[in-house]
Design a protein around this motif. Structure first.
Motif, PDB file in Angstrom:
ATOM      1  N   ASP A  43     -22.373  17.569  -3.789  1.00 28.42           N
ATOM      2  CA  ASP A  43     -22.503  18.208  -2.637  1.00 28.42           C
ATOM      3  C   ASP A  43     -21.750  17.258  -1.589  1.00 28.42           C
ATOM      4  OD1 ASP A  43     -23.047  19.613  -3.784  1.00 28.42           O
ATOM      5  OD2 ASP A  43     -25.544  20.057  -3.074  1.00 28.42           O
ATOM      6  N   ALA A  44     -22.002  15.498  -1.920  1.00 21.29           N
ATOM      7  CA  ALA A  44     -22.089  14.518  -0.330  1.00 21.29           C
ATOM      8  C   ALA A  44     -20.173  14.912  -0.701  1.00 21.29           C
ATOM      9  CB  ALA A  44     -22.512  13.186  -0.426  1.00 21.29           C
ATOM     10  N   CYS A  45     -19.426  13.800  -2.395  1.00 22.88           N
ATOM     11  CA  CYS A  45     -18.348  13.921  -3.025  1.00 22.88           C
ATOM     12  C   CYS A  45     -17.349  15.114  -2.401  1.00 22.88           C
ATOM     13  CB  CYS A  45     -18.356  13.170  -4.421  1.00 22.88           C
ATOM     14  SG  CYS A  45     -17.206  13.298  -5.248  1.00 22.88           S
ATOM     15  N   ALA A  46     -18.114  15.565  -2.180  1.00 20.49           N
ATOM     16  CA  ALA A  46     -16.887  17.466  -2.074  1.00 20.49           C
ATOM     17  C   ALA A  46     -16.856  17.347  -0.692  1.00 20.49           C
ATOM     18  CB  ALA A  46     -17.180  18.450  -2.417  1.00 20.49           C
ATOM     19  N   ALA A  47     -17.734  16.978   1.082  1.00 21.09           N
ATOM     20  CA  ALA A  47     -17.518  17.293   1.056  1.00 21.09           C
ATOM     21  C   ALA A  47     -16.654  15.619   2.399  1.00 21.09           C
ATOM     22  CB  ALA A  47     -19.050  16.976   2.312  1.00 21.09           C
ATOM     23  N   LEU A  48     -16.679  15.000   1.466  1.00 16.12           N
ATOM     24  CA  LEU A  48     -16.231  13.902   1.905  1.00 16.12           C
ATOM     25  C   LEU A  48     -14.722  13.901   1.453  1.00 16.12           C
ATOM     26  CD1 LEU A  48     -18.449  10.745   1.058  1.00 16.12           C
ATOM     27  CD2 LEU A  48     -17.898  11.087   2.752  1.00 16.12           C
ATOM     28  N   LEU A  49     -14.435  14.544   0.373  1.00 13.95           N
ATOM     29  CA  LEU A  49     -12.848  14.944   0.133  1.00 13.95           C
ATOM     30  C   LEU A  49     -12.837  15.941   1.232  1.00 13.95           C
ATOM     31  CD1 LEU A  49     -13.166  14.169  -3.955  1.00 13.95           C
ATOM     32  CD2 LEU A  49     -12.147  12.967  -2.300  1.00 13.95           C
ATOM     33  N   ARG A  50     -12.793  17.036   1.023  1.00 16.69           N
ATOM     34  CA  ARG A  50     -12.771  18.059   2.579  1.00 16.69           C
ATOM     35  C   ARG A  50     -11.866  17.433   3.945  1.00 16.69           C
ATOM     36  NH1 ARG A  50     -16.228  21.293   0.391  1.00 16.69           N
ATOM     37  NH2 ARG A  50     -18.168  20.820   2.573  1.00 16.69           N
ATOM     38  N   TRP A  51     -12.648  16.399   3.902  1.00 16.44           N
ATOM     39  CA  TRP A  51     -13.016  15.558   5.495  1.00 16.44           C
ATOM     40  C   TRP A  51     -11.457  14.889   5.859  1.00 16.44           C
ATOM     41  CZ3 TRP A  51     -12.233  10.280   5.398  1.00 16.44           C
ATOM     42  CH2 TRP A  51     -12.304   9.767   6.656  1.00 16.44           C
ATOM     43  N   ALA A  52     -11.231  14.551   3.925  1.00 17.23           N
ATOM     44  CA  ALA A  52      -9.856  13.832   3.519  1.00 17.23           C
ATOM     45  C   ALA A  52      -8.746  15.065   3.660  1.00 17.23           C
ATOM     46  CB  ALA A  52      -9.988  12.935   2.197  1.00 17.23           C
ATOM     47  N   SER A  73     -22.072  20.020   8.189  1.00 20.02           N
ATOM     48  CA  SER A  73     -22.210  20.894   6.384  1.00 20.02           C
ATOM     49  C   SER A  73     -23.863  20.174   6.079  1.00 20.02           C
ATOM     50  CB  SER A  73     -21.705  20.558   5.715  1.00 20.02           C
ATOM     51  OG  SER A  73     -21.593  19.254   5.211  1.00 20.02           O
ATOM     52  N   GLY A  74     -23.609  19.592   6.705  1.00 26.00           N
ATOM     53  CA  GLY A  74     -25.874  19.067   6.139  1.00 26.00           C
ATOM     54  C   GLY A  74     -25.560  18.638   4.988  1.00 26.00           C
ATOM     55  N   ALA A  75     -24.171  18.844   4.093  1.00 23.07           N
ATOM     56  CA  ALA A  75     -24.420  18.774   2.812  1.00 23.07           C
ATOM     57  C   ALA A  75     -25.473  17.174   2.272  1.00 23.07           C
ATOM     58  CB  ALA A  75     -23.180  18.596   2.563  1.00 23.07           C
ATOM     59  N   LYS A  76     -26.340  17.323   1.243  1.00 19.57           N
ATOM     60  CA  LYS A  76     -26.822  15.765   0.945  1.00 19.57           C
ATOM     61  C   LYS A  76     -26.229  15.009  -0.031  1.00 19.57           C
ATOM     62  CE  LYS A  76     -30.839  15.091  -2.361  1.00 19.57           C
ATOM     63  NZ  LYS A  76     -31.649  15.554  -3.237  1.00 19.57           N
ATOM     64  N   VAL A  77     -26.842  13.742   0.617  1.00 11.11           N
ATOM     65  CA  VAL A  77     -26.125  12.384   0.480  1.00 11.11           C
ATOM     66  C   VAL A  77     -27.516  11.648  -0.330  1.00 11.11           C
ATOM     67  CG1 VAL A  77     -26.038  11.509   2.666  1.00 11.11           C
ATOM     68  CG2 VAL A  77     -24.406  10.302   0.644  1.00 11.11           C
ATOM     69  N   ALA A  78     -27.139  11.221  -1.129  1.00 10.29           N
ATOM     70  CA  ALA A  78     -28.208   9.854  -1.540  1.00 10.29           C
ATOM     71  C   ALA A  78     -27.644   8.234  -1.620  1.00 10.29           C
ATOM     72  CB  ALA A  78     -28.810  10.402  -2.447  1.00 10.29           C
ATOM     73  N   ILE A 105       1.149  -0.995   0.066  1.00  5.76           N
ATOM     74  CA  ILE A 105       0.213  -0.411  -0.126  1.00  5.76           C
ATOM     75  C   ILE A 105       0.587   1.431   0.287  1.00  5.76           C
ATOM     76  CG2 ILE A 105      -1.474   1.003   1.681  1.00  5.76           C
ATOM     77  CD1 ILE A 105      -2.819  -1.803   2.382  1.00  5.76           C
ATOM     78  N   PRO A 106       0.617   2.436  -1.026  1.00  6.22           N
ATOM     79  CA  PRO A 106       1.314   3.636  -1.144  1.00  6.22           C
ATOM     80  C   PRO A 106       1.397   4.200  -0.249  1.00  6.22           C
ATOM     81  CG  PRO A 106       0.180   3.062  -3.464  1.00  6.22           C
ATOM     82  CD  PRO A 106      -0.200   1.493  -2.260  1.00  6.22           C
ATOM     83  N   ALA A 107       2.083   5.573   0.124  1.00 11.58           N
ATOM     84  CA  ALA A 107       1.567   6.257   0.273  1.00 11.58           C
ATOM     85  C   ALA A 107       0.830   7.237   0.645  1.00 11.58           C
ATOM     86  CB  ALA A 107       2.689   7.640   0.439  1.00 11.58           C
ATOM     87  N   ALA A 108      -0.438   7.201   0.872  1.00 13.77           N
ATOM     88  CA  ALA A 108      -2.033   8.135   0.417  1.00 13.77           C
ATOM     89  C   ALA A 108      -2.660   8.789   0.994  1.00 13.77           C
ATOM     90  CB  ALA A 108      -2.780   7.069  -0.211  1.00 13.77           C
ATOM     91  N   ASP A 109      -3.532   9.778   0.960  1.00 14.71           N
ATOM     92  CA  ASP A 109      -3.761  10.843   1.454  1.00 14.71           C
ATOM     93  C   ASP A 109      -5.298   9.480   2.478  1.00 14.71           C
ATOM     94  OD1 ASP A 109      -3.021  13.168   0.972  1.00 14.71           O
ATOM     95  OD2 ASP A 109      -3.481  13.053  -0.879  1.00 14.71           O
ATOM     96  N   LEU A 110      -5.803   9.279   1.389  1.00 14.36           N
ATOM     97  CA  LEU A 110      -7.170   8.315   1.689  1.00 14.36           C
ATOM     98  C   LEU A 110      -6.843   7.186   1.308  1.00 14.36           C
ATOM     99  CD1 LEU A 110     -10.245   8.285   3.010  1.00 14.36           C
ATOM    100  CD2 LEU A 110     -10.387   9.167   0.472  1.00 14.36           C
ATOM    101  N   VAL A 111      -7.287   5.753   2.389  1.00 10.96           N
ATOM    102  CA  VAL A 111      -7.662   5.147   2.261  1.00 10.96           C
ATOM    103  C   VAL A 111      -8.753   4.563   2.086  1.00 10.96           C
ATOM    104  CG1 VAL A 111      -7.014   2.381   2.478  1.00 10.96           C
ATOM    105  CG2 VAL A 111      -4.969   4.289   2.210  1.00 10.96           C
TER     106      VAL A 111
END
Length: 485
Positions: free
Chosen positions: A438-447, A385-390, A288-294
């Motif tokens: 919105d959920a994708c952006a929020a998850l990437l921001r968390w990561a 954030s309350g960002a929408k997820v589905a 497993i290489p160095a990564a920001d998110l696994v």
């Protein structure tokens, strides 16, 4: 309004991944454009990527995509028999959207007479509702060892008396041998049922191919209905196999261990096409290489894949990743692995027993005998954030413990998933969590990736369906001129 000269048409392939799913989706979209009420159908599917239907059942993901192409809601009748492999010799058998049992290959072969009755029931219901049905075969019709009790290819075509078109992939080579060899393995009545051939994924000078096409038509006495081009950059849900990565190397690295029984890896499709993300699957024997998110993906057999992950030494690598400040996300089976214990008292996913989890979330998971199936909508809770997820849930287990007091999402007012207290580890049962922009952006921001980029997966999928339909227009035009079979 133009339509095909038969209500049911079947698309079979000389090999797996010849392009059957894509051709069916293209024909569904073209018939929809003509104003024809059309439905996709696959008698038997074997796939680890599945979808939840509006009627609350589970079908292969390809049929859900084809229903989208047809402009209708996905229904369990569109894929009455789904097999989800849990080992090299066994699979979970799902009939009309519900788990029937776990069977080994030999037992399922005997069960096929029962399965065929379910298949014909579903086909009859669709025939009463739709003007056209485009059917996808499975694998190849030339598997002579499986001809007895076949429900997936010619066995079905013979039972409902429908014509067949045969698709072959020229990109992998040997296309003429694939077609002629397939015909040689069929019975006389099955060969007579084939209306013609489709050469798929062609790139190059068509004039250099034409002598081969002429030879094929002379040799077989059947027409080449169309030569379809190789289309790059399509955004379509894969039925099973992990698709090759884009040659994109963004600045934000996400690593996914490629588990042997990985399921619903389509969860990651939005990340594949994100211009700032470098998404890599790490395979057996690789570090497993160095990564920001696994991301630990879904699994059809959580305990077996957890043992395999440990055998690779990846549990140690994940611990190092967290020590260095990286983020870790588990989805469905990957979420279950993050807890203290995974228990399967009834042997739902394999042999009965308990497995120690990775221990990064304070929870335990117990496998039940009833599968949870539902489509859901909610908001992100992990960042406030309350960002929408589905998305949708497909899982056998239920998790409990202190970790769930810090949920990842809120669905219908209830907490869903879990987050660690320090915010480095997150888990969820929610498939499709990256699909909403919105959920994708929020998850990437968390990561750790702060970006203004928004990936609209629905728009990408629609554009790709239109592209394959446009490319398949000559096939539709030719089929519309054929005599009723």
């Amino acid at each position: 309004m133009r339509r095909l000269p038969y209500q049911t048409l079947m698309v079979q392939g000389t090999t797996s991944d010849a392009g059957k799913s894509t051709v069916v989706a293209a024909l569904c979209r073209l018939l929809k454009r003509e104003g024809v009420r059309v439905a996709p159908f696959k008698p038997q599917n074997m796939a680890l990527n599945s979808a939840v239907t509006k009627d609350g059942g589970e079908i292969g993901r390809a049929q859900a995509l084809q229903a989208l192409a047809a402009g209708i809601d996905a229904h369990t009748d569109m894929n009455p028999v789904l097999l989800k492999p849990s080992s090299d010799t066994g699979a979970q058998v799902i009939v009309h959207g519900r788990v029937r049992s776990e069977m080994n290959a030999r037992d399922y072969h005997q069960y096929k007479t029962v399965a065929m009755a379910a298949v014909l029931e579903s086909h009859a219901r669709l025939s009463a509702q739709y003007e056209a049905i485009v059917v996808e075969g499975a694998g190849s019709p030339a598997e002579i060892n499986l001809r007895d009790r076949d429900i997936a290819n010619m066995g079905f075509a013979e039972a409902v008396d429908c014509p067949v078109i045969l698709v072959a992939d020229i990109d992998r080579g040997g296309v003429f041998a694939h077609i002629v060899g397939t015909l040689a393995c069929l019975s006389r009545s099955e060969r007579n049922r084939i209306a013609g051939f489709v050469i798929n994924r062609f790139r190059g000078d068509i004039t250099l191919l034409e002598p081969g096409l002429e030879w094929l038509e002379r040799e077989t006495g059947k027409p080449v209905l169309a030569v379809l081009p190789y289309l790059h950059g399509l955004y379509l849900d894969a039925e099973d196999a992990v698709q090759p990565m884009q040659s994109r190397r963004g600045r934000f690295r996400i690593v996914v261990p490629s588990l042997p029984r990985m399921s619903n890896h389509t969860d990651l499709d939005a990340l594949r096409v994100h211009p700032e993300v470098d998404l890599r699957f790490v395979r057996e024997g690789e570090a497993i290489p160095a990564a920001d998110l696994v991301i630990l993906p879904g699994s059809k057999n959580t305990r077996a894949d957890l043992a395999w992950l440990r055998a690779q030494g990846w549990d140690t690598a994940l611990a190092r990743h967290l020590r260095y400040g990286g983020k870790l996300l588990g989805v469905c089976g990957g979420f279950q692995m993050l807890g203290r214990m995974v228990s399967d008292p009834h042997g739902v996913e394999g042999s009965a027993g308990d497995s120690e989890g990775l221990g990064w979330l304070d929870m335990v998971t117990t496998m039940g005998q009833e599968k949870q199936l539902r489509g859901v909508e909610g908001v992100c809770a992990f960042d406030g954030s309350g960002a929408k997820v589905a998305g949708y849930e497909i899982h056998m287990g239920a998790s409990s413990g202190e970790a769930l007091a810090l949920p990842a999402f809120r669905i219908d007012g209830r907490g869903e998933g879990a987050c660690s207290a320090e915010g480095q580890v997150m888990g969820t049962y929610l498939h499709g969590l990256f699909d909403h922009p919105d959920a994708c952006a929020a998850l990437l921001r968390w990561a750790g990736l702060h970006t203004e980029e928004r990936i609209d997966t629905a728009a990408l999928r629609e554009a790709s369906l239109d592209r394959i339909a446009d490319a398949a227009q000559p096939l539709f035009d030719r089929l519309a001129t054929l005599d009723n079979q």
